[in-house]
Design an enzyme around this catalytic site. Structure first.
Site, mmCIF file in Angstrom:
data_model
loop_
_atom_site.group_PDB
_atom_site.id
_atom_site.type_symbol
_atom_site.label_atom_id
_atom_site.label_comp_id
_atom_site.label_asym_id
_atom_site.label_seq_id
_atom_site.Cartn_x
_atom_site.Cartn_y
_atom_site.Cartn_z
ATOM 1 N N SER A 284 0.840 -1.195 0.000
ATOM 2 C CA SER A 284 0.000 0.000 0.000
ATOM 3 C C SER A 284 0.879 1.250 0.000
ATOM 4 O O SER A 284 2.100 1.157 0.090
ATOM 5 C CB SER A 284 -0.917 -0.007 1.219
ATOM 6 O OG SER A 284 -0.126 0.158 2.370
ATOM 7 N N LYS A 285 0.224 2.379 -0.083
ATOM 8 C CA LYS A 285 0.927 3.669 -0.208
ATOM 9 C C LYS A 285 2.037 3.853 0.826
ATOM 10 O O LYS A 285 3.056 4.465 0.528
ATOM 11 C CB LYS A 285 -0.068 4.827 -0.053
ATOM 12 C CG LYS A 285 -0.956 5.023 -1.271
ATOM 13 C CD LYS A 285 -0.708 6.400 -1.890
ATOM 14 C CE LYS A 285 -1.532 6.640 -3.141
ATOM 15 N NZ LYS A 285 -1.024 5.916 -4.307
ATOM 16 N N ARG A 286 1.789 3.332 2.043
ATOM 17 C CA ARG A 286 2.828 3.573 3.065
ATOM 18 C C ARG A 286 4.126 2.813 2.754
ATOM 19 O O ARG A 286 5.152 3.059 3.365
ATOM 20 C CB ARG A 286 2.299 3.245 4.467
ATOM 21 C CG ARG A 286 2.086 1.796 4.716
ATOM 22 C CD ARG A 286 1.296 1.551 5.995
ATOM 23 N NE ARG A 286 0.859 0.181 6.020
ATOM 24 C CZ ARG A 286 1.558 -0.815 6.527
ATOM 25 N NH1 ARG A 286 2.727 -0.593 7.074
ATOM 26 N NH2 ARG A 286 1.086 -2.044 6.483
ATOM 27 N N HIS A 287 4.089 1.902 1.779
ATOM 28 C CA HIS A 287 5.316 1.204 1.392
ATOM 29 C C HIS A 287 6.009 1.900 0.223
ATOM 30 O O HIS A 287 7.041 1.450 -0.257
ATOM 31 C CB HIS A 287 5.010 -0.245 0.988
ATOM 32 C CG HIS A 287 4.352 -1.038 2.065
ATOM 33 N ND1 HIS A 287 3.046 -1.433 1.995
ATOM 34 C CD2 HIS A 287 4.832 -1.494 3.250
ATOM 35 C CE1 HIS A 287 2.738 -2.112 3.087
ATOM 36 N NE2 HIS A 287 3.801 -2.166 3.859
ATOM 37 N N GLY A 288 5.429 2.980 -0.286
ATOM 38 C CA GLY A 288 6.029 3.666 -1.437
ATOM 39 C C GLY A 288 5.066 3.638 -2.609
ATOM 40 O O GLY A 288 3.853 3.571 -2.421
#
Ligand code: GLU
Length: 497
Positions: free
Chosen positions: A259-263
């Site tokens: 998800s977004k928090r991983h890039g």
């Protein structure tokens, strides 16, 4: 069984995005598998827009889907602006079709209108929770009412529920997961038409898959729990059930859903970061699949020939960015100078580099590309390497010019000598520049690294740059001499200060 598919119909696969935002790599991987399968079996690749959830619709999302598919070269045959004999391919334009089908089900005692209020439904759920009931969901209250089997009109303002069989099993041979079985009694009578008159995903997608003659449905494993519902809707119409392949979720290294928090998660972000489409395709196919457990770089033609969805691992696969970087670097390295020059040029036209004061010409890039291609993992990294060539001003300090074990006087001498030597050059090309500078190194009896480090800093403002002699050729005589003069001036000022 033909070619590992259960169905022997013409291969028709569909990618069915909902226009809710930027396409996630996981969705695009589904589209990629669809495209490969269509190519492999000379079938059709359809893109259908599933926009029945009007509240979640995001303007421009369809264009993002289009751009993502086009960037990867996943050309489609029907839908998304392309006419076909099974259209329309946008669900909100097919409402009359769903209405007709829902009334068929109602008149055949397979669906019914439900007028229960949200308050009643909440009360039912509360009681089920409190009594720790095995079955959670709608209690079938309106199923008992004969009058609820009359023709549905949008103006009724009610929902329509599917009459789920209360016993038996829904079972299917999934191409990735083999036999999957669900107990029907555990599934509630689910909604197929919402109170706004729009169908739910379950209903619309089954109707469309059938009417569009989809032979194989590839979709993410998050849809697995919908399967018994979809099987039952097919059976209620007495329709053949297509093949299904539920593909594993893409995981981040921490084993949670990427998800977004991983890039970056959207393909268009990867495009912007400077990944090549062929690297992206190769990488996405290898998430959970391989040709022989070893070969990493696989051409698109080979993928089409060798890819087999039944060989896909059913467990989630980790998105390893280092591997993607390596792979991208390999694809960059394999480009010819003119191919890479063109790719970089187009990349910078689309995403102008912040640090350039002017844009490189494609001709310049043909000379530079081979100098840096070995070192690049992404196209974006090229900017840092060659920015000095495209800046009006570079900056550094006198201390930056003085290399380890050198001093200001020696540095002064390096610059003076280089100025004189390069000024007199007949032809300002890398060979002549190299010859003259190497002669100077011999004459001064100094370490080449020390000497060239000063010249590199004076002409690029960088500790590392592409090979120096070629860089100076590209910089050109006038600019090189001017930069050396500036350095000379700076040092002399510092010595005299
Ligand atoms: N509209 C669904 C989605 O966006 C498609 C699911 C399916 O392929 O059936 O994920």
């Amino acid at each position: 069984m033909r070619n590992n598919l259960n169905s022997d119909k013409r291969v028709r696969v569909r990618y069915a995005p909902s226009p809710t935002g930027e396409p996630h790599v996981g969705n695009i991987r589904t589209a990629l598998f669809d495209w490969i399968i269509a190519k492999k079996f000379s079938g059709d690749f359809i893109v259908r827009v599933e926009d029945t959830d009007q509240d979640r619709k995001v303007d421009g999302a369809i264009d993002l889907q289009k751009s993502s598919l086009m960037w990867l070269g996943l050309e489609w045959d029907e839908g998304l602006g392309k006419e076909g004999q099974y259209g329309p391919y946008v669900q909100s334009e097919r409402l009359d079709i769903y209405l007709e089908h829902v009334n068929f089900l109602i008149s055949n005692d397979k669906a019914y209108k439900c007028f229960c209020t949200p308050e009643r439904l909440e009360e039912v759920r509360k009681q089920q929770r409190e009594s720790k009931s095995e079955i959670v969901g709608y209690d079938g209250f309106c199923r008992q009412k004969q009058e609820n089997y009359s023709t549905y009109h949008v103006s009724d303002g009610c929902v329509v529920r599917f009459k789920m069989p209360q016993n038996g099993e829904s079972t299917l041979n999934d191409l990735v997961r083999n036999q999957i079985t669900f107990e029907n009694r555990l599934i509630e009578d689910f909604v197929i038409i919402k109170s706004d008159g729009f169908p739910t995903y379950h209903f619309a997608s089954v109707i469309d898959d059938h009417l569009m003659e989809i032979s194989l449905i590839v979709r993410g494993e998050e849809w697995l729990s919908s399967l018994p519902r979809h099987i039952q809707i097919h059976q209620a119409f007495d329709w053949d059930i297509p093949d299904f392949a539920h593909i594993p979720t893409i995981l981040a290294p921490d084993k949670t859903k990427l998800s977004k928090r991983h890039g970056a998660t959207s393909v268009l972000e990867f495009k912007k970061e400077g990944y090549l489409p062929e690297a992206m395709i190769n990488f996405l196919c290898l998430l959970g699949w391989s040709i022989d457990g070893e070969q990493e770089l696989i051409s698109i033609d080979d993928l089409i020939q060798k890819f087999n969805i039944t060989e896909l691992s059913p467990s989630g696969s980790v998105f390893d960015k280092n591997k993607l970087n390596w792979m991208n670097g390999q694809y960059i390295k394999r480009k010819t100078p003119s191919q890479l020059a063109k790719i970089l040029y187009n990349f910078w036209v689309e995403f102008p580099p912040e640090s350039f004061d002017f844009t490189p010409s494609q001709k310049d890039l043909e000379i530079i590309a081979p100098l840096i291609s070995e070192r690049l993992k992404t196209l974006r990294e090229a900017e840092e390497w060659i920015a000095f060539l495209y800046k009006n001003h570079i900056s550094y300090t006198v201390d930056d010019l003085i290399q380890k074990k050198s001093d200001i006087h020696l540095t002064n001498l390096f610059i003076e000598k280089t100025l004189n030597s390069l000024n007199g050059l007949q032809k300002f090309d890398s060979d002549s520049i190299e010859k003259h500078l190497r002669d100077l190194i011999n004459e001064l009896e100094v370490k080449p690294g020390m000497f060239l480090g000063t010249i590199r800093m004076a002409t690029s403002g960088q500790k590392v740059s592409p090979p120096l002699f070629e860089s100076l050729e590209i910089l050109g005589r006038v600019k090189t001499i001017n930069l050396l003069k500036q350095a000379d001036h700076m040092i002399k000022q510092s010595i005299n200060a």
